[in-house]
Design a protein around this motif. Sequence first.
Motif, mmCIF file in Angstrom:
data_model
loop_
_atom_site.group_PDB
_atom_site.id
_atom_site.type_symbol
_atom_site.label_atom_id
_atom_site.label_comp_id
_atom_site.label_asym_id
_atom_site.label_seq_id
_atom_site.Cartn_x
_atom_site.Cartn_y
_atom_site.Cartn_z
ATOM 1 N N VAL A 126 0.973 -1.226 -0.019
ATOM 2 C CA VAL A 126 -0.164 -0.077 0.101
ATOM 3 C C VAL A 126 0.949 1.205 0.131
ATOM 4 O O VAL A 126 1.739 1.258 0.859
ATOM 5 N N ALA A 127 0.891 2.195 -1.180
ATOM 6 C CA ALA A 127 1.561 3.519 -1.220
ATOM 7 C C ALA A 127 0.915 4.504 -0.314
ATOM 8 O O ALA A 127 -0.381 4.641 -0.563
ATOM 9 N N LYS A 128 1.641 5.239 0.592
ATOM 10 C CA LYS A 128 1.168 6.164 1.268
ATOM 11 C C LYS A 128 0.485 7.214 0.456
ATOM 12 O O LYS A 128 -0.628 7.496 0.992
ATOM 13 N N GLY A 129 0.932 7.879 -0.515
ATOM 14 C CA GLY A 129 0.468 8.843 -1.065
ATOM 15 C C GLY A 129 -0.857 8.576 -1.797
ATOM 16 O O GLY A 129 -1.818 9.401 -1.752
ATOM 17 N N ARG A 134 -6.885 8.952 -1.995
ATOM 18 C CA ARG A 134 -8.057 8.346 -1.992
ATOM 19 C C ARG A 134 -8.859 8.652 -0.953
ATOM 20 O O ARG A 134 -9.988 8.928 -0.978
ATOM 21 N N MET A 135 -8.400 8.640 0.355
ATOM 22 C CA MET A 135 -9.101 9.162 1.600
ATOM 23 C C MET A 135 -9.565 10.688 1.369
ATOM 24 O O MET A 135 -10.709 10.968 1.809
ATOM 25 N N GLU A 136 -8.832 11.381 0.903
ATOM 26 C CA GLU A 136 -9.361 12.816 0.796
ATOM 27 C C GLU A 136 -10.213 12.912 -0.695
ATOM 28 O O GLU A 136 -11.085 13.866 -0.427
ATOM 29 N N GLU A 137 -10.233 12.206 -1.539
ATOM 30 C CA GLU A 137 -11.524 12.085 -2.547
ATOM 31 C C GLU A 137 -12.563 11.544 -2.130
ATOM 32 O O GLU A 137 -13.476 11.959 -2.359
ATOM 33 N N VAL A 240 -4.755 -1.508 -15.865
ATOM 34 C CA VAL A 240 -4.613 -0.035 -16.099
ATOM 35 C C VAL A 240 -4.925 0.747 -14.943
ATOM 36 O O VAL A 240 -3.850 1.571 -14.457
ATOM 37 N N TRP A 241 -5.828 0.328 -14.095
ATOM 38 C CA TRP A 241 -6.101 0.942 -12.723
ATOM 39 C C TRP A 241 -4.969 0.807 -11.828
ATOM 40 O O TRP A 241 -4.410 1.630 -10.943
ATOM 41 N N ALA A 242 -4.573 -0.779 -11.883
ATOM 42 C CA ALA A 242 -3.489 -1.101 -10.938
ATOM 43 C C ALA A 242 -2.388 -0.429 -11.080
ATOM 44 O O ALA A 242 -1.400 -0.050 -10.170
ATOM 45 N N LYS A 243 -1.747 0.006 -12.420
ATOM 46 C CA LYS A 243 -0.646 0.745 -12.530
ATOM 47 C C LYS A 243 -0.609 2.100 -11.991
ATOM 48 O O LYS A 243 0.368 2.491 -11.483
ATOM 49 N N LYS A 244 -1.555 2.725 -11.967
ATOM 50 C CA LYS A 244 -1.878 4.162 -11.285
ATOM 51 C C LYS A 244 -1.625 4.270 -10.062
ATOM 52 O O LYS A 244 -0.859 5.211 -9.285
#
Length: 261
Positions: A126-129, A134-137, A240-244
């Motif tokens: 899990v990447a912090k940034g 995601r939480m802010e969105e 595609v989504w996973a790479k992001k």
Amino acid sequence: MEWDSQRIINIVKMSFRLGVHPRVWKEAKGVVIPKPNKPDYGVVKAYRVITLLNCLGKVVEKVAANAIAEECERRRLLHDGQFGCRKRRSAIDMVGRMMKRVEEAWGRGNTAAVLLMDVKGAFPHVAKGNLIKRMEEMGFEANLVRWVESFMEDRKVILSMDGKEGDSMDVETGVPQGSPVSPVLFVIYLSGLFGHVENEEKECGSEGISFVDDVAWVVEGEDVGECTQRLERCTAETTVWAKKIACQFEIEKTEAIFFTR
């Protein structure tokens, strides 16, 4: 020794008010445990690291887990097909939902198919940034987001295997497997996948279902060939989504199941 309950309550409140998880609670011991029934224990992925954390720190993490989970349910922030780490949503419910889709497809004279995918590494990757974004969105309270950011940074771990300990090492990514808050944070981390794929493939009627890090795409079509094409498109959009968000899926654990008459 008696616990000073009011002092503990004050510590918990102040931790969230300031958005800070003290550094002393982020020094962990990682116990390396072999996974059962693996063919080759000479490879890293045949082992799992369970993180032993400070007990008082885990109290705060448990409170955070409850607050985040309740917010997710109250505001319906998670995808309806996400099971696991959520109250009243078990693995049995997930299987029942998939069976219902299959029976509905059969009732229309169609074939149903399911693609099973497993997130590689899950918690440690899990990447912090990306999680904070995601939480802010999703509109989480700023103090809670800051606490999660603090919880994930400046972590250290000492690996222990067969009773022998190594040197202290920095942990630059991931959430600790063993923390009460890690499962719900991972579910949030993965939540954007389902809306992305279903929006891209809405004409196919694909549905995403998951149990924590196990993801399934359910489709239907007139025959196996049509189902295969739809699953291929789901796979492409998932990639595609996973790479992001720097997420990967285990190729060896990917399976397709076709339900025909």
